[in-house]
Design a protein around this motif. Structure first.
Motif, mmCIF file in Angstrom:
data_model
loop_
_atom_site.group_PDB
_atom_site.id
_atom_site.type_symbol
_atom_site.label_atom_id
_atom_site.label_comp_id
_atom_site.label_asym_id
_atom_site.label_seq_id
_atom_site.Cartn_x
_atom_site.Cartn_y
_atom_site.Cartn_z
ATOM 1 N N GLY A 34 0.834 -1.200 0.000
ATOM 2 C CA GLY A 34 0.000 0.000 0.000
ATOM 3 C C GLY A 34 0.860 1.236 0.000
ATOM 4 N N LYS A 35 0.220 2.382 0.174
ATOM 5 C CA LYS A 35 0.960 3.646 0.199
ATOM 6 C C LYS A 35 0.197 4.680 1.016
ATOM 7 N N LEU A 36 0.939 5.446 1.804
ATOM 8 C CA LEU A 36 0.377 6.536 2.598
ATOM 9 C C LEU A 36 0.870 7.860 2.037
ATOM 10 N N THR A 37 -0.046 8.688 1.615
ATOM 11 C CA THR A 37 0.288 10.018 1.112
ATOM 12 C C THR A 37 -0.591 11.049 1.807
ATOM 13 N N ARG A 38 -0.257 12.307 1.600
ATOM 14 C CA ARG A 38 -1.104 13.381 2.125
ATOM 15 C C ARG A 38 -0.940 14.624 1.266
ATOM 16 N N ALA A 39 -1.879 15.535 1.428
ATOM 17 C CA ALA A 39 -1.887 16.761 0.635
ATOM 18 C C ALA A 39 -0.648 17.593 0.917
ATOM 19 N N ASN A 40 -0.022 18.063 -0.156
ATOM 20 C CA ASN A 40 1.093 19.003 -0.051
ATOM 21 C C ASN A 40 0.573 20.355 -0.535
ATOM 22 N N TRP A 41 0.268 21.234 0.405
ATOM 23 C CA TRP A 41 -0.310 22.535 0.046
ATOM 24 C C TRP A 41 0.692 23.439 -0.657
ATOM 25 N N SER A 80 7.744 7.608 7.351
ATOM 26 C CA SER A 80 8.071 7.220 8.734
ATOM 27 C C SER A 80 6.867 7.290 9.676
ATOM 28 N N GLN A 81 5.704 6.936 9.166
ATOM 29 C CA GLN A 81 4.491 6.949 9.976
ATOM 30 C C GLN A 81 4.068 5.523 10.332
ATOM 31 N N SER A 82 3.623 5.321 11.560
ATOM 32 C CA SER A 82 3.142 4.012 11.989
ATOM 33 C C SER A 82 1.756 3.750 11.405
ATOM 34 N N VAL A 83 1.620 2.611 10.743
ATOM 35 C CA VAL A 83 0.363 2.229 10.102
ATOM 36 C C VAL A 83 0.041 0.789 10.511
ATOM 37 N N ASN A 123 -6.406 -5.740 14.687
ATOM 38 C CA ASN A 123 -5.027 -5.420 14.332
ATOM 39 C C ASN A 123 -4.201 -6.691 14.141
ATOM 40 N N VAL A 124 -3.404 -6.717 13.084
ATOM 41 C CA VAL A 124 -2.499 -7.834 12.813
ATOM 42 C C VAL A 124 -1.076 -7.460 13.218
ATOM 43 N N LYS A 125 -0.622 -6.315 12.755
ATOM 44 C CA LYS A 125 0.719 -5.821 13.098
ATOM 45 C C LYS A 125 0.809 -4.341 12.728
ATOM 46 N N THR A 126 1.879 -3.699 13.204
ATOM 47 C CA THR A 126 2.131 -2.290 12.888
ATOM 48 C C THR A 126 3.458 -2.171 12.146
ATOM 49 N N ILE A 127 3.448 -1.429 11.046
ATOM 50 C CA ILE A 127 4.669 -1.167 10.288
ATOM 51 C C ILE A 127 4.793 0.333 10.058
ATOM 52 N N LYS A 128 5.917 0.762 9.479
ATOM 53 C CA LYS A 128 6.117 2.180 9.197
ATOM 54 C C LYS A 128 6.241 2.417 7.696
ATOM 55 N N SER A 129 5.725 3.548 7.270
ATOM 56 C CA SER A 129 5.841 3.923 5.857
ATOM 57 C C SER A 129 7.290 4.264 5.530
ATOM 58 N N THR A 130 7.693 3.978 4.301
ATOM 59 C CA THR A 130 9.067 4.227 3.868
ATOM 60 C C THR A 130 9.241 5.679 3.428
ATOM 61 N N SER A 131 10.398 5.985 2.898
ATOM 62 C CA SER A 131 10.686 7.336 2.415
ATOM 63 C C SER A 131 9.819 7.735 1.235
ATOM 64 N N TYR A 141 -5.034 -1.266 5.507
ATOM 65 C CA TYR A 141 -4.128 -0.482 6.330
ATOM 66 C C TYR A 141 -4.926 0.642 6.983
ATOM 67 N N SER A 142 -4.530 0.981 8.215
ATOM 68 C CA SER A 142 -5.226 2.035 8.950
ATOM 69 C C SER A 142 -4.211 2.949 9.630
ATOM 70 N N PHE A 143 -4.362 4.255 9.401
ATOM 71 C CA PHE A 143 -3.470 5.275 9.955
ATOM 72 C C PHE A 143 -4.252 6.068 10.997
ATOM 73 N N ALA A 144 -3.698 6.185 12.199
ATOM 74 C CA ALA A 144 -4.413 6.817 13.310
ATOM 75 C C ALA A 144 -4.426 8.337 13.250
ATOM 76 N N GLY A 145 -3.652 8.918 12.333
ATOM 77 C CA GLY A 145 -3.596 10.371 12.232
ATOM 78 C C GLY A 145 -2.435 10.951 13.013
ATOM 79 N N SER A 146 -2.198 12.251 12.807
ATOM 80 C CA SER A 146 -1.114 12.958 13.488
ATOM 81 C C SER A 146 -1.596 14.368 13.828
ATOM 82 N N SER A 147 -0.703 15.179 14.347
ATOM 83 C CA SER A 147 -1.083 16.552 14.702
ATOM 84 C C SER A 147 -1.361 17.408 13.480
#
Length: 259
Positions: A178-185, A195-198, A212-220, A238-244
């Motif tokens: 999978g892949k974790l991305t977010r908006a770049n304003w 480097s986010q825990s997912v 939950n099966v396990k927790t891994i971190k997103s790559t660069s 995959y599930s991301f808990a969010g950040s600040s």
């Protein structure tokens, strides 16, 4: 009282001739006017994508024993409204809240604001924003609140998942990517969230609940990859808990048929 030049410039449509806006750094109260029940975006964090502006509302209640004359709110990011981060200010298009009379002393007021990437939203201002608010009574009493409410403005996150092979023999290995991305304003595109825990989660075909099966971190590059054993038919996600600075997000489950 010294007119606050910053606020005057930001909200030129306000009837400042009726009231000189006092200096910053502390709430100001003259008389019995009050502001309460401030709600931003229906009480939910403001999640904004990479390009499209989002229009939100701020509602609040104003009271004065002589009745309410006018009110307004301004949104900002920073220590205070006089020291807001560059460009990180949102003003309502009409410059003054729309107030509906409830009774002789009370009005419910509402302002709308555009939160727009590349305009008043840049990456460094994701996080906590504040509401500056002012209101006056018909008798010229007033209240000014430097932080009437704090709220979150977040860079929208996106999460994908793919489980393979499909179908798979019971007891064999399933690879989940999978892949974790977010908006770049700043760039107007989505970018890797590194480097986010997912959490990898699984839901049996016969269940409505993910575990939950396990927790891994997103790559660069935001990539996600791990393996697990196939046991029964079901859905991986995959599930991301969010950040600040970004909200929680879960991918749509990918079904795996176990033979």
């Amino acid at each position: 009282m010294r007119i606050r030049a910053t606020v005057a410039a930001l909200s030129g449509a306000l009837a400042l001739s009726a009231l000189a806006v006092p200096a910053a750094h502390a709430d100001e109260v003259h008389g019995d006017t009050t502001i309460s029940n401030v709600v931003v975006n229906g009480g939910k964090p403001v999640s904004v994508g990479a390009t499209a502006k989002k229009t939100i509302s701020v509602t609040f209640t104003v009271k004065d024993n002589s009745g309410v004359d006018w009110a307004q709110a301004i949104l900002f990011h920073g220590a205070d409204i006089d020291h807001s981060d560059s460009g990180a200010v949102a003003n309502s298009s009409d410059g003054q809240a729309t107030c509906t009379v409830v009774n002789a002393t009370t009005s419910n007021c509402k302002s709308t604001f555009d939160m727009e990437p590349g305009y008043n939203l840049i990456n460094k201002v994701a996080g906590t924003w504040k509401v500056w608010a002012i209101a006056t009574g018909n008798d010229a009493n007033y209240v000014q609140k430097d932080n009437a409410k704090s709220f979150k403005v977040l860079r929208a996150a996106q999460l994908t998942v793919n489980a393979a092979p499909e179908p798979v023999k019971k007891g064999k290995t399933v690879t989940v990517t999978g892949k974790l991305t977010r908006a770049n304003w700043d760039t107007g595109k989505n970018s890797a969230y590194t480097s986010q825990s997912v959490k990898l989660q699984f839901r049996k075909k016969t269940s409505s609940t993910y575990t939950n099966v396990k927790t891994i971190k997103s790559t660069s590059t935001g990539a996600l990859k791990t393996t697990t054993k196939a046991t029964v038919d079901g859905y991986f996600r995959y599930s991301f808990a969010g950040s600040s600075t970004s909200p929680a997000v879960s991918a749509t489950g990918d079904y795996v048929d176990v033979k």
